[in-house]
Design a protein around this motif. Sequence first.
Motif, PDB file in Angstrom:
ATOM      1  N   ALA A   1       0.825  -1.149   0.025  1.00 39.13           N
ATOM      2  CA  ALA A   1      -0.060  -0.004   0.076  1.00 39.13           C
ATOM      3  C   ALA A   1       0.775   1.325   0.009  1.00 39.13           C
ATOM      4  O   ALA A   1       0.668   2.176  -0.740  1.00 39.13           O
ATOM      5  CB  ALA A   1      -0.956   0.107   1.147  1.00 39.13           C
ATOM      6  N   THR A   2       1.926   1.347   0.843  1.00 36.96           N
ATOM      7  CA  THR A   2       2.833   2.333   0.806  1.00 36.96           C
ATOM      8  C   THR A   2       3.405   2.745  -0.583  1.00 36.96           C
ATOM      9  O   THR A   2       3.612   3.620  -0.959  1.00 36.96           O
ATOM     10  CB  THR A   2       3.957   2.198   1.851  1.00 36.96           C
ATOM     11  OG1 THR A   2       3.241   2.226   3.111  1.00 36.96           O
ATOM     12  CG2 THR A   2       4.809   3.613   1.843  1.00 36.96           C
ATOM     13  N   ALA A   3       3.885   1.396  -1.073  1.00 38.29           N
ATOM     14  CA  ALA A   3       4.529   1.650  -2.550  1.00 38.29           C
ATOM     15  C   ALA A   3       3.414   2.183  -3.534  1.00 38.29           C
ATOM     16  O   ALA A   3       4.007   2.838  -4.583  1.00 38.29           O
ATOM     17  CB  ALA A   3       4.956   0.065  -2.847  1.00 38.29           C
ATOM     18  N   LEU A   4       2.419   1.713  -3.572  1.00 34.17           N
ATOM     19  CA  LEU A   4       1.530   2.388  -4.562  1.00 34.17           C
ATOM     20  C   LEU A   4       1.272   3.783  -4.017  1.00 34.17           C
ATOM     21  O   LEU A   4       1.188   4.515  -5.191  1.00 34.17           O
ATOM     22  CB  LEU A   4       0.169   1.485  -4.477  1.00 34.17           C
ATOM     23  CG  LEU A   4       0.145   0.052  -5.024  1.00 34.17           C
ATOM     24  CD1 LEU A   4      -1.388  -0.456  -4.762  1.00 34.17           C
ATOM     25  CD2 LEU A   4       0.074   0.475  -6.582  1.00 34.17           C
ATOM     26  N   ALA A   5       1.125   4.160  -2.937  1.00 29.40           N
ATOM     27  CA  ALA A   5       0.730   5.606  -2.431  1.00 29.40           C
ATOM     28  C   ALA A   5       1.806   6.369  -3.001  1.00 29.40           C
ATOM     29  O   ALA A   5       1.671   7.304  -3.747  1.00 29.40           O
ATOM     30  CB  ALA A   5       0.731   5.801  -1.054  1.00 29.40           C
ATOM     31  N   THR A   6       3.078   5.902  -2.804  1.00 28.75           N
ATOM     32  CA  THR A   6       4.312   6.560  -3.208  1.00 28.75           C
ATOM     33  C   THR A   6       4.437   7.112  -4.603  1.00 28.75           C
ATOM     34  O   THR A   6       4.816   7.702  -5.268  1.00 28.75           O
ATOM     35  CB  THR A   6       5.499   6.082  -2.728  1.00 28.75           C
ATOM     36  OG1 THR A   6       5.417   5.762  -1.253  1.00 28.75           O
ATOM     37  CG2 THR A   6       6.751   6.762  -3.073  1.00 28.75           C
ATOM     38  N   ALA A   7       4.024   5.580  -5.350  1.00 22.52           N
ATOM     39  CA  ALA A   7       3.951   5.798  -6.780  1.00 22.52           C
ATOM     40  C   ALA A   7       2.975   6.798  -7.415  1.00 22.52           C
ATOM     41  O   ALA A   7       3.305   7.464  -8.432  1.00 22.52           O
ATOM     42  CB  ALA A   7       3.833   4.160  -7.677  1.00 22.52           C
ATOM     43  N   TYR A   8       1.832   6.668  -6.930  1.00 21.98           N
ATOM     44  CA  TYR A   8       0.712   7.611  -7.215  1.00 21.98           C
ATOM     45  C   TYR A   8       1.173   9.151  -6.742  1.00 21.98           C
ATOM     46  O   TYR A   8       1.195  10.010  -7.848  1.00 21.98           O
ATOM     47  CB  TYR A   8      -0.559   7.362  -6.588  1.00 21.98           C
ATOM     48  CG  TYR A   8      -1.676   8.181  -6.944  1.00 21.98           C
ATOM     49  CD1 TYR A   8      -2.233   7.993  -8.034  1.00 21.98           C
ATOM     50  CD2 TYR A   8      -1.997   9.219  -6.094  1.00 21.98           C
ATOM     51  CE1 TYR A   8      -3.437   9.043  -8.500  1.00 21.98           C
ATOM     52  CE2 TYR A   8      -3.148  10.336  -6.497  1.00 21.98           C
ATOM     53  CZ  TYR A   8      -3.896  10.142  -7.639  1.00 21.98           C
ATOM     54  OH  TYR A   8      -4.800  10.739  -8.030  1.00 21.98           O
ATOM     55  N   GLU A   9       1.794   9.475  -5.799  1.00 19.67           N
ATOM     56  CA  GLU A   9       2.286  10.947  -5.466  1.00 19.67           C
ATOM     57  C   GLU A   9       3.182  11.278  -6.348  1.00 19.67           C
ATOM     58  O   GLU A   9       3.392  12.435  -6.611  1.00 19.67           O
ATOM     59  CB  GLU A   9       2.630  10.846  -3.935  1.00 19.67           C
ATOM     60  CG  GLU A   9       1.397  10.347  -3.029  1.00 19.67           C
ATOM     61  CD  GLU A   9       1.946  10.322  -1.588  1.00 19.67           C
ATOM     62  OE1 GLU A   9       3.209  10.191  -1.282  1.00 19.67           O
ATOM     63  OE2 GLU A   9       1.181  10.103  -0.756  1.00 19.67           O
ATOM     64  N   GLY A  10       4.110  10.118  -6.945  1.00 20.17           N
ATOM     65  CA  GLY A  10       5.097  10.633  -7.790  1.00 20.17           C
ATOM     66  C   GLY A  10       4.811  10.792  -9.306  1.00 20.17           C
ATOM     67  O   GLY A  10       5.541  11.112  -9.940  1.00 20.17           O
ATOM     68  N   GLY A  11       3.250  10.562  -9.369  1.00 20.86           N
ATOM     69  CA  GLY A  11       2.733  10.994 -10.648  1.00 20.86           C
ATOM     70  C   GLY A  11       2.818   9.752 -11.824  1.00 20.86           C
ATOM     71  O   GLY A  11       2.866   9.993 -12.902  1.00 20.86           O
ATOM     72  N   ASP A  12       3.102   8.600 -11.029  1.00 23.74           N
ATOM     73  CA  ASP A  12       2.995   7.413 -12.056  1.00 23.74           C
ATOM     74  C   ASP A  12       1.389   7.135 -12.449  1.00 23.74           C
ATOM     75  O   ASP A  12       0.312   7.044 -11.926  1.00 23.74           O
ATOM     76  CB  ASP A  12       3.242   6.152 -11.223  1.00 23.74           C
ATOM     77  CG  ASP A  12       3.446   4.895 -12.067  1.00 23.74           C
ATOM     78  OD1 ASP A  12       3.067   4.846 -13.240  1.00 23.74           O
ATOM     79  OD2 ASP A  12       4.000   3.947 -11.731  1.00 23.74           O
ATOM     80  N   LYS A  13       1.187   7.393 -14.070  1.00 21.88           N
ATOM     81  CA  LYS A  13      -0.007   7.170 -14.616  1.00 21.88           C
ATOM     82  C   LYS A  13      -0.571   5.895 -14.596  1.00 21.88           C
ATOM     83  O   LYS A  13      -1.945   5.784 -14.738  1.00 21.88           O
ATOM     84  CB  LYS A  13       0.236   7.553 -16.108  1.00 21.88           C
ATOM     85  CG  LYS A  13       0.615   9.111 -16.270  1.00 21.88           C
ATOM     86  CD  LYS A  13      -0.291   9.945 -15.798  1.00 21.88           C
ATOM     87  CE  LYS A  13       0.407  11.553 -16.096  1.00 21.88           C
ATOM     88  NZ  LYS A  13      -0.567  12.816 -15.459  1.00 21.88           N
ATOM     89  N   SER A  14       0.282   5.000 -14.446  1.00 20.84           N
ATOM     90  CA  SER A  14      -0.275   3.523 -14.381  1.00 20.84           C
ATOM     91  C   SER A  14      -1.041   3.027 -12.834  1.00 20.84           C
ATOM     92  O   SER A  14      -1.701   2.106 -12.866  1.00 20.84           O
ATOM     93  CB  SER A  14       0.576   2.513 -14.708  1.00 20.84           C
ATOM     94  OG  SER A  14       1.715   2.408 -13.439  1.00 20.84           O
ATOM     95  N   VAL A  15      -0.944   3.937 -11.888  1.00 24.77           N
ATOM     96  CA  VAL A  15      -1.560   3.735 -10.571  1.00 24.77           C
ATOM     97  C   VAL A  15      -2.751   4.549 -10.603  1.00 24.77           C
ATOM     98  O   VAL A  15      -2.803   5.742 -10.542  1.00 24.77           O
ATOM     99  CB  VAL A  15      -0.458   4.086  -9.598  1.00 24.77           C
ATOM    100  CG1 VAL A  15      -1.053   3.788  -8.103  1.00 24.77           C
ATOM    101  CG2 VAL A  15       0.890   3.451  -9.710  1.00 24.77           C
ATOM    102  N   ASP A  16      -3.734   3.906 -10.299  1.00 15.95           N
ATOM    103  CA  ASP A  16      -5.220   4.539 -10.198  1.00 15.95           C
ATOM    104  C   ASP A  16      -5.660   4.904  -8.673  1.00 15.95           C
ATOM    105  O   ASP A  16      -5.123   4.067  -7.745  1.00 15.95           O
ATOM    106  CB  ASP A  16      -6.288   3.649 -10.678  1.00 15.95           C
ATOM    107  CG  ASP A  16      -7.717   4.118 -10.621  1.00 15.95           C
ATOM    108  OD1 ASP A  16      -7.794   5.369 -10.640  1.00 15.95           O
ATOM    109  OD2 ASP A  16      -8.619   3.339 -10.285  1.00 15.95           O
ATOM    110  N   LEU A  17      -5.997   5.837  -8.693  1.00 14.86           N
ATOM    111  CA  LEU A  17      -6.239   6.371  -7.190  1.00 14.86           C
ATOM    112  C   LEU A  17      -7.248   5.577  -6.522  1.00 14.86           C
ATOM    113  O   LEU A  17      -6.977   5.350  -5.178  1.00 14.86           O
ATOM    114  CB  LEU A  17      -7.003   7.749  -7.095  1.00 14.86           C
ATOM    115  CG  LEU A  17      -7.272   8.571  -5.819  1.00 14.86           C
ATOM    116  CD1 LEU A  17      -6.176   8.518  -4.786  1.00 14.86           C
ATOM    117  CD2 LEU A  17      -7.877   9.790  -6.011  1.00 14.86           C
ATOM    118  N   THR A  18      -8.211   4.954  -6.943  1.00 16.08           N
ATOM    119  CA  THR A  18      -9.118   4.024  -6.543  1.00 16.08           C
ATOM    120  C   THR A  18      -8.267   2.780  -6.038  1.00 16.08           C
ATOM    121  O   THR A  18      -8.477   2.189  -4.774  1.00 16.08           O
ATOM    122  CB  THR A  18     -10.246   3.680  -7.538  1.00 16.08           C
ATOM    123  OG1 THR A  18     -10.754   4.613  -7.876  1.00 16.08           O
ATOM    124  CG2 THR A  18     -11.359   2.646  -6.884  1.00 16.08           C
TER     125      THR A  18
END
Length: 104
Positions: A52-69
């Motif tokens: 979960a932390t890795a996904l949140a970090t990726a989303y915060e970093g602007g990774d377009k492949s990671v969905d907020l949901t």
Amino acid sequence: MQIQQVLSEMRALQARASGIATEPAALSAQPSDFANLLKTSINGVATMQNQATALATAYEGGDKSVDLTRVMLEVQKAGLAFHAMTEVRNKLVDAYTQVMNMSV
């Protein structure tokens, strides 16, 4: 919620986190000691939190492949697993306290 129900839910969460398909009959047929089960459950919760932390970090970093949901779902699942683990710990501490207070 009874302790056995919480433990079975933790086993199911750990199995899903590791990608292993399990059936309830298969889990009850395998002998396991309590310490190993507890260690496995704790490691499963830690893995969920790390993912979960890795996904949140990726989303915060602007990774377009990671969905907020997906990020929010994984964070909520990790939080729920941690809460369940905390409740199990509290029940174990209560049981230990009751056993230690028994008169012999």
